[in-house]
Design a protein around this motif. Structure first.
Motif, short mmCIF file in Angstrom:
data_model
loop_
_atom_site.label_atom_id
_atom_site.label_comp_id
_atom_site.label_asym_id
_atom_site.label_seq_id
_atom_site.Cartn_x
_atom_site.Cartn_y
_atom_site.Cartn_z
N PHE A 98 42.66 42.38 39.79
CA PHE A 98 41.33 42.41 40.39
C PHE A 98 41.40 41.99 41.85
O PHE A 98 42.18 41.10 42.22
N GLY A 99 40.61 42.63 42.67
CA GLY A 99 40.38 42.18 44.04
C GLY A 99 41.62 42.07 44.91
O GLY A 99 42.75 42.24 44.46
N THR A 193 30.13 39.68 45.62
CA THR A 193 31.25 40.61 45.52
C THR A 193 31.76 40.63 44.09
O THR A 193 32.26 39.63 43.58
N GLU A 194 31.63 41.77 43.42
CA GLU A 194 31.97 41.87 42.01
C GLU A 194 33.47 41.96 41.77
O GLU A 194 33.95 41.73 40.67
N ALA A 195 34.25 42.30 42.80
CA ALA A 195 35.66 42.61 42.58
C ALA A 195 36.51 41.42 42.22
O ALA A 195 37.49 41.55 41.52
N GLY A 196 36.17 40.23 42.69
CA GLY A 196 37.08 39.11 42.53
C GLY A 196 36.56 37.95 41.74
O GLY A 196 36.84 37.83 40.56
N CYS A 218 28.39 44.20 45.56
CA CYS A 218 29.40 45.15 46.05
C CYS A 218 30.66 45.06 45.19
O CYS A 218 31.05 43.96 44.78
N SER A 219 31.26 46.19 44.93
CA SER A 219 32.50 46.20 44.15
C SER A 219 33.72 45.99 45.02
O SER A 219 34.80 45.70 44.52
N GLN A 220 33.57 46.14 46.34
CA GLN A 220 34.70 46.00 47.25
C GLN A 220 34.40 44.93 48.30
O GLN A 220 33.29 44.84 48.83
N SER A 223 33.10 46.11 51.74
CA SER A 223 31.65 46.35 51.83
C SER A 223 30.91 45.05 52.09
O SER A 223 29.95 45.01 52.87
N THR A 224 31.36 43.97 51.45
CA THR A 224 30.76 42.66 51.70
C THR A 224 30.90 42.26 53.16
O THR A 224 29.94 41.81 53.80
#
Length: 290
Positions: A98-99, A193-196, A218-220, A223-224
């Protein structure tokens, strides 16, 4: 019932389609359909519901899918143990990441060394949000995953620690402060931020009995950073995930009190882990001792 049938069943369920599963396996769609039909006849239940070109597991299919993945995982472990006796010349390792912290800062060096030591092991890497990696572990879709610690229901191995930090637009009034409290970040629009470490961020605010004004998800991480840099929101992220920042647009400030974040590897049960999985964990711990 054969392992091949269970593998096809699992893949059709994952990809939601017979054609996609056939393409992934490199066989004809008719062979996939025949395998599923034969398995359904043997078990006496309908494993899938068909919706035009898409399929999804039935209720009993979803229940049996967990068993099938467990059996496939055990079969893979048996193969790996046999391969281990031959010098681990063959096998498969499925990794969840992830992330930026795990996918860009931890995994590349570990993977490079692992492939050099075990070129016969086929490695698959799936990337998703941190909670997705936990779900993949539970469902046995992966052998080992990078996770934010602690995670009590898994066997875990710590690799690194960093700090959670606040991100602010450079022109924000709070940017002049040396450090910030979580409560300072509740009035402005907040980006998650959803990715991490989204689960960790939520736990931090909940533990402090605070509610951020979440306007963006945001998934990335990039983008954040773009949204914060435009002055539209503030955020909390891990310092280890950040690339070099443009200080004319974004400032990073430590949190007070400091909030550490620990990253590690997790397996469902180390006693059932394959030799390739254990070798990957051992190598990761050697390269990234805490």
């Amino acid at each position: 019932m054969t392992l091949t049938q269970l593998e096809i069943f699992s893949l059709v369920a994952e990809l939601r389609g017979f054609t996609a599963a056939a393409t992934r396996l490199g066989i004809g769609q008719s062979a996939v359909s025949h395998a599923i039909k034969t398995l359904e006849q043997e078990l006496g239940v309908e494993l899938f519901r068909r919706h035009q070109s898409l399929v999804e597991p039935s209720d009993i299919g979803q229940q049996l899918l967990l068993r099938a993945r467990a059996m496939l995982g055990l079969a893979n472990t048996l193969r790996q143990e046999a391969a281990d006796a031959r010098g681990m010349r063959r096998g498969t390792l499925r990794i969840g990441s992830f992330g930026p912290t795990s996918s860009m800062k931890l995994l590349p060096s570990i993977l490079k060394r692992f492939r050099a030591l075990h070129p016969g092991i086929e490695v698959h890497v799936d990337e998703g949000p941190d909670r997705q990696v936990l779900q993949w572990l539970d469902e046995r879709r992966i052998d080992v995953g990078f996770v934010v610690l602690p995670e009590e229901r898994f066997d875990t191995f710590a690799l690194m620690e960093d700090q959670m930090v606040a991100l602010l637009p450079a022109a924000h009034p709070l940017a002049a402060q040396a450090n910030l409290k979580l409560g300072d970040l509740c009035d402005d629009p907040f980006i998650l931020t959803e990715a991490g470490s989204s689960e960790l961020v939520w736990r931090l605010f909940n533990a402090a009995r605070l509610t951020p004004n979440v306007r963006y998800r945001c998934s990335q991480l990039l983008s954040t950073l773009d949204i914060v840099g435009r002055g539209d929101a503030v955020s909390v992220v891990s310092e280890g995930s950040l690339p070099p920042l443009d200080n004319s647009r974004i400032v990073m400030r430590p949190l007070s009190p400091p909030i550490p974040r620990q990253i590690g590897l997790a397996v469902l049960d180390r006693r059932q882990a394959s030799p390739a999985t254990l070798a990957f964990i051992e190598l990761a711990r050697a390269l990234h001792p805490v």
